[in-house]
Motif scaffolding. Structure first.
Motif, mmCIF file in Angstrom:
data_model
loop_
_atom_site.group_PDB
_atom_site.id
_atom_site.type_symbol
_atom_site.label_atom_id
_atom_site.label_comp_id
_atom_site.label_asym_id
_atom_site.label_seq_id
_atom_site.Cartn_x
_atom_site.Cartn_y
_atom_site.Cartn_z
ATOM 1 N N MET A 1 0.848 -1.213 0.000
ATOM 2 C CA MET A 1 0.000 0.000 0.000
ATOM 3 C C MET A 1 0.877 1.255 0.000
ATOM 4 N N MET A 2 0.508 2.174 -0.810
ATOM 5 C CA MET A 2 1.217 3.435 -0.820
ATOM 6 C C MET A 2 0.743 4.261 0.368
ATOM 7 N N LYS A 3 1.696 4.869 1.039
ATOM 8 C CA LYS A 3 1.316 5.693 2.179
ATOM 9 C C LYS A 3 1.181 7.136 1.716
ATOM 10 N N LEU A 4 0.022 7.672 1.948
ATOM 11 C CA LEU A 4 -0.230 9.045 1.545
ATOM 12 C C LEU A 4 0.115 9.973 2.697
ATOM 13 N N LYS A 5 0.896 10.983 2.392
ATOM 14 C CA LYS A 5 1.194 11.941 3.451
ATOM 15 C C LYS A 5 0.118 13.012 3.471
ATOM 16 N N VAL A 6 -0.931 12.733 4.170
ATOM 17 C CA VAL A 6 -2.018 13.708 4.204
ATOM 18 C C VAL A 6 -2.003 14.513 5.495
ATOM 19 N N ASP A 7 -1.054 14.200 6.353
ATOM 20 C CA ASP A 7 -1.047 14.894 7.638
ATOM 21 C C ASP A 7 -0.620 16.357 7.523
ATOM 22 N N ALA A 8 -0.179 16.745 6.328
ATOM 23 C CA ALA A 8 0.281 18.117 6.175
ATOM 24 C C ALA A 8 -0.853 19.132 6.223
ATOM 25 N N ILE A 9 -2.070 18.727 5.888
ATOM 26 C CA ILE A 9 -3.157 19.705 5.970
ATOM 27 C C ILE A 9 -4.239 19.214 6.918
ATOM 28 N N LYS A 10 -4.845 20.161 7.583
ATOM 29 C CA LYS A 10 -5.894 19.815 8.549
ATOM 30 C C LYS A 10 -7.220 19.617 7.830
ATOM 31 N N ASN A 11 -7.592 20.612 7.051
ATOM 32 C CA ASN A 11 -8.827 20.526 6.264
ATOM 33 C C ASN A 11 -8.516 20.981 4.847
ATOM 34 N N GLY A 12 -9.100 20.313 3.887
ATOM 35 C CA GLY A 12 -8.882 20.745 2.516
ATOM 36 C C GLY A 12 -8.997 19.599 1.534
ATOM 37 N N THR A 13 -8.353 19.773 0.398
ATOM 38 C CA THR A 13 -8.481 18.807 -0.692
ATOM 39 C C THR A 13 -7.104 18.407 -1.195
ATOM 40 N N VAL A 14 -6.936 17.121 -1.422
ATOM 41 C CA VAL A 14 -5.722 16.615 -2.054
ATOM 42 C C VAL A 14 -6.117 16.099 -3.432
ATOM 43 N N ILE A 15 -5.413 16.557 -4.444
ATOM 44 C CA ILE A 15 -5.627 16.031 -5.797
ATOM 45 C C ILE A 15 -4.424 15.137 -6.086
ATOM 46 N N ASP A 16 -4.673 13.842 -6.098
ATOM 47 C CA ASP A 16 -3.585 12.876 -6.198
ATOM 48 C C ASP A 16 -3.642 12.171 -7.554
ATOM 49 N N HIS A 17 -2.568 11.467 -7.874
ATOM 50 C CA HIS A 17 -2.476 10.693 -9.119
ATOM 51 C C HIS A 17 -2.693 11.531 -10.370
ATOM 52 N N ILE A 18 -2.207 12.767 -10.319
ATOM 53 C CA ILE A 18 -2.188 13.586 -11.536
ATOM 54 C C ILE A 18 -1.008 13.090 -12.364
ATOM 55 N N LYS A 19 -1.236 12.851 -13.640
ATOM 56 C CA LYS A 19 -0.150 12.386 -14.502
ATOM 57 C C LYS A 19 1.020 13.384 -14.410
ATOM 58 N N ALA A 20 2.238 12.856 -14.231
ATOM 59 C CA ALA A 20 3.404 13.731 -14.070
ATOM 60 C C ALA A 20 3.475 14.725 -15.222
ATOM 61 N N GLY A 21 3.700 15.982 -14.881
ATOM 62 C CA GLY A 21 3.788 17.021 -15.896
ATOM 63 C C GLY A 21 2.516 17.834 -16.024
#
Ligand SMILES: [Zn+2]
Length: 149
Positions: A1-21
Motif C-alpha cells: 500500500m502506498m502511504k499518503l502523506k495527508v497529515d500536512a493539511i488539517k482541512n482541505g483537498t488533495v488532488i492525487d495521481h495527476i499524470k506527471a507534468g
C-alpha cells in the motif's frame, strides 16, 4: 500500500495521481490565489501510475466546474477530501459527457466568441480526451483549449 502523506493539511483537498507534468496546469486552472496554503509535488513516485504530481490545498473544496476541469486535464486523478487530518472522502474524477461555460472555444468565428452565448462542449472520451463545440462543431484536443473557471 502506498502511504499518503495527508497529515500536512488539517482541512482541505488533495488532488492525487495527476499524470506527471500536468500538476502545474491543474493548479493553474484552480483559483488558488488568496489565503489558501497550497503544496504541489512534482514527479513523485507512484506505484499506481509510475510518476505523478500531487496538489494539496488547505481549506478548499472544489466546485463541480473545477472537478470537471481537472478531469479534462488529469482524467485519472483522485480527489481526497481531508477533514480534521482524516480522509473524509476519496473519489476518482470522472469525465463528464458535457461541459458548459468553462471552455473557451478556440474558433474566433464561433458564436460563443461573438455574442454573449455560454460555451457548450461534448467530451469525446478517448485515450487523450477531446472536446467538440456544440455550436461550431469543431473538435479540439484538450491541450489546445483554454479552460476558464
Ligand atoms: Zn465553437
Amino acid at each position: 500500500m502506498m502511504k499518503l502523506k495527508v497529515d500536512a493539511i488539517k482541512n482541505g483537498t488533495v488532488i492525487d495521481h495527476i499524470k506527471a507534468g500536468k500538476g502545474l496546469q491543474v493548479a493553474d486552472i484552480l483559483n488558488l490565489q488568496g489565503n489558501n496554503v497550497v503544496m504541489i509535488g512534482i514527479n513523485l513516485n507512484s506505484q499506481k501510475i509510475g510518476k505523478k504530481d500531487i496538489i494539496k490545498i488547505e481549506n478548499k473544496e472544489l466546485s463541480p466546474e473545477e472537478v470537471n476541469s481537472i478531469a479534462l486535464i488529469a482524467p485519472n486523478a483522485s480527489l481526497i477530501i481531508i477533514k480534521d487530518y482524516q480522509v473524509n472522502q476519496k473519489n476518482t474524477v470522472e469525465l463528464p459527457d458535457f461541459i458548459e461555460n468553462i471552455i473557451k472555444c478556440p474558433n474566433p468565428k464561433c458564436i460563443t466568441n461573438i455574442e454573449q452565448v455560454s460555451s457548450k462542449f461534448y467530451v469525446i472520451k478517448e485515450n487523450e480526451p477531446k472536446v467538440r463545440c456544440h455550436y461550431c462543431e469543431k473538435k479540439y484536443n484538450v491541450n489546445d483549449i483554454q479552460i476558464r473557471i
